[in-house]
Design an enzyme around this catalytic site. Sequence first.
Site, PDB file in Angstrom:
ATOM      1  CG  HIS A 103       5.847 -43.156 -25.050  1.00 24.44           C
ATOM      2  ND1 HIS A 103       6.403 -43.098 -23.786  1.00 24.44           N
ATOM      3  CD2 HIS A 103       6.843 -43.582 -25.874  1.00 24.44           C
ATOM      4  CE1 HIS A 103       7.681 -43.452 -23.835  1.00 24.44           C
ATOM      5  NE2 HIS A 103       7.974 -43.751 -25.100  1.00 24.44           N
ATOM      6  CD  GLU A 136       7.926 -45.116 -14.175  1.00 19.67           C
ATOM      7  OE1 GLU A 136       8.869 -45.910 -14.113  1.00 19.67           O
ATOM      8  OE2 GLU A 136       7.963 -44.077 -14.884  1.00 19.67           O
ATOM      9  CG  ASP A 182       7.992 -46.740  -9.659  1.00 22.95           C
ATOM     10  OD1 ASP A 182       8.322 -45.622 -10.102  1.00 22.95           O
ATOM     11  OD2 ASP A 182       8.183 -47.814 -10.268  1.00 22.95           O
ATOM     12  CG  ASN A 187       5.529 -45.855 -21.807  1.00 26.93           C
ATOM     13  OD1 ASN A 187       4.347 -45.609 -22.050  1.00 26.93           O
ATOM     14  ND2 ASN A 187       6.203 -45.223 -20.849  1.00 26.93           N
ATOM     15  CG  ASP A 212       1.149 -40.351 -22.062  1.00 24.39           C
ATOM     16  OD1 ASP A 212       2.037 -40.693 -21.250  1.00 24.39           O
ATOM     17  OD2 ASP A 212       1.367 -39.602 -23.030  1.00 24.39           O
TER      18      ASP A 212
END
Length: 367
Positions: free
Chosen positions: A254, A285, A241, A249, A258
């Site tokens: 975002h 994530e 994680d 973000n 990404d």
Amino acid sequence: MSDKAPTSWTIRWKLWFSKTLNAGAVNDSFSNTSRRAFIINLFCLVGVLFTGPLGVISLLKGNLLIGLGLLSIASIYSLNHLYLRKTKNYLFSANVILYPLYALMLYLIYSGGVNGTGHVWIYCIPPVSLFLRGLKRGLLEVFLFILALVFILFFIPSPFDRYGYHPDLKSRIVYSFILISFLSTIYEYISSRFNQSLEALSSKLELAATTDPLTGLLNRRGLEQQMAAKEWLAPTVMVLDIDHFKSINDHFGHEYGDEYLKLVSKSMAGFLIGQKCLLSRWGGEEFLLLIEHQGDNKRFADALRNVVSNVSLNTQGSEEICTTVSIGVSELKLTETLLTAVGRADKALYEAKNHGRNCVVLASKAT
């Protein structure tokens, strides 16, 4: 009781019929290979049902050579079905179907068959040959058959001539055979193009269903499917994680989040080249790694953690996106499901988060 018996018999008959026609198919899907196996079995079944009785009738009428030939074809087709059922070698079985069929049809033309009706059976050649051989090979064999047909009808004396047909019949047989070949070619071409498009679409849909669209890694379904095909004894499960990803973000947007996920995925995939493993984006994530790794799991997970820590993404400004990753590790035991092992790795991951992140925790103990 009497009402149930026919139903039970019908079900058993349908199951037998389905198994017979699909014997030797590579899989249950209606792929070209499976379709060809289906057609070969169907042709064997129909061939036996037709040539067997016709052979017996010919023998009873005194046509010894034709009768024995037909019964031989029936026997060959029966053995061919059993061979295909056992070996799934549809290419060889196609040869067993076609070459005796070519020989039988040419002989029927030469001899006239029963009461001069032999020529009416030759029109099954083009569709069967084109389907089993494909366009190129099928057209070549149909063309060679036409040459043999013309040679028998026009260049050698044969018993066919004694039946007193109209002189134009021979040319009509050739013309009609060419017409059927032409129509069969068009149909097979359209059918093959349609099947190619269908297979391409099926592959795209399968890829979309098993692949994460952002990172290109496997998704959950893809990992579970590929895991089912593996024979790993005790693979290691790692749940990773990305730390503080929400802050990325929130701060950069975002779009950059990404892009960062893509870079992390690419870096991990590169690190894992040569390993027997499956890497997937498990959600958000979070990533899941399933690896047949028999060494030091802690050391390997730490090496992977360092790989992610070194990933950085430049933004349009002067800032650089980089963060760390927490990893939970467990082993998939023989007697448990993947989700059970993932559940233990998740608990180890939460423990890693509670230990300040950027660390590896084994499911059995904190490290």
